[in-house]
Design a protein around this motif. Sequence first.
Motif, PDB file in Angstrom:
ATOM      1  N   UNK A 156      37.188  32.001  50.318  1.00  0.00           N
ATOM      2  CA  UNK A 156      36.969  31.136  48.762  1.00  0.00           C
ATOM      3  C   UNK A 156      36.107  31.915  47.571  1.00  0.00           C
ATOM      4  N   UNK A 157      36.818  32.981  47.980  1.00  0.00           N
ATOM      5  CA  UNK A 157      36.200  34.018  46.815  1.00  0.00           C
ATOM      6  C   UNK A 157      36.940  33.987  45.994  1.00  0.00           C
ATOM      7  N   UNK A 158      36.906  33.618  44.954  1.00  0.00           N
ATOM      8  CA  UNK A 158      37.476  33.553  43.382  1.00  0.00           C
ATOM      9  C   UNK A 158      37.008  34.134  41.962  1.00  0.00           C
ATOM     10  N   UNK A 159      36.269  35.286  42.642  1.00  0.00           N
ATOM     11  CA  UNK A 159      35.100  36.027  41.461  1.00  0.00           C
ATOM     12  C   UNK A 159      36.389  36.838  40.933  1.00  0.00           C
ATOM     13  N   UNK A 160      37.308  37.423  41.645  1.00  0.00           N
ATOM     14  CA  UNK A 160      38.454  38.333  41.258  1.00  0.00           C
ATOM     15  C   UNK A 160      38.681  37.737  40.081  1.00  0.00           C
ATOM     16  N   UNK A 161      39.572  36.420  40.169  1.00  0.00           N
ATOM     17  CA  UNK A 161      39.765  35.557  38.473  1.00  0.00           C
ATOM     18  C   UNK A 161      39.157  35.129  37.708  1.00  0.00           C
ATOM     19  N   UNK A 162      37.340  34.790  38.095  1.00  0.00           N
ATOM     20  CA  UNK A 162      36.521  35.161  37.000  1.00  0.00           C
ATOM     21  C   UNK A 162      36.720  36.116  36.065  1.00  0.00           C
ATOM     22  N   UNK A 163      36.577  37.429  36.953  1.00  0.00           N
ATOM     23  CA  UNK A 163      36.481  38.521  36.285  1.00  0.00           C
ATOM     24  C   UNK A 163      37.744  38.711  35.008  1.00  0.00           C
ATOM     25  N   UNK A 164      39.315  38.695  36.177  1.00  0.00           N
ATOM     26  CA  UNK A 164      40.333  38.651  34.458  1.00  0.00           C
ATOM     27  C   UNK A 164      40.032  37.866  34.071  1.00  0.00           C
TER      28      UNK A 164
END
Length: 285
Positions: A156-164
């Motif tokens: 469920x890890x989406x943090x990298x998308x939000x960071x980009x």
Amino acid sequence: MKDGLAALAEKARVTVRPNDLASRDPHFIKRAMPLLGMFYDHYFRAETELEAPFTDGPALVVGNHNAMTGTPDMFCHMLAFWRLYSPDRISYGLMHDVPFRFPGAGAWLNAAGAIAASPENAARALDRGAAVLVFPGGDIDACKPFSRRYEIEFGKRRGFVRTALRHQVPIVPVVSVGAHHSLYIWTDGRRIAEALRLPLLARSNVAPIGVALPWGLIAGIPLPHLPPPVKIHTRILAPIHTDLPPSAADDPEAVEDLFERVRSAMQRTMNELKQQGRHGWFPAS
């Protein structure tokens, strides 16, 4: 080679600073590269393909975890990057906090550009114009059962998308295969980890059961896991750009759409590398 060993011995005495971007030492990297190259070229026989020219400026480089603690997928990716662009081009890798605590190794990794995995550190590195390597799947991707070794598992890890999105940088996917052949994991032991409260106590979502060197039978993440010389095959994909504004980072639908775009591209590549078979114990020629 001797100078590389001397560089490791000198750096091992340095205090580890996981949140300090200035800990990265290009001079140390240059001295260590011949030694690292010996493992890259001759032990793991690593093969790295570049699908398209790497983007200029800052980028979030997103990789799958190619097996567990002893398989240096971060160093393999970084070495390929250094050979292309030299250590003088700023680059960092986000890493779990446990390896920083290893005597000597923590300081080496820190000097090579490893920083503690956090949104804040990723943001500061991107603001410096760096290429930042992240493994979103973490332990759940690294400790997949052997039967699922060719799956991209980010949970469920989406943090990298939000960071980009917030920093308006492209995502460069990197897919690697081969190192999951260096051990056998029967189960990732997620239910065991939950029962033992490992997510809270040790920041670990898994308690894998299987077989790995040098321990034989393992119950839990082996420290260290010493991988035999399996061949590693890596492909760096074309950068994924988006014309979405920074505010899209707060839009769950936009985040999920971009996540799936990245994950699907990586899974297609994983399937292609599996079919080619140029990895593992007996790679195709």
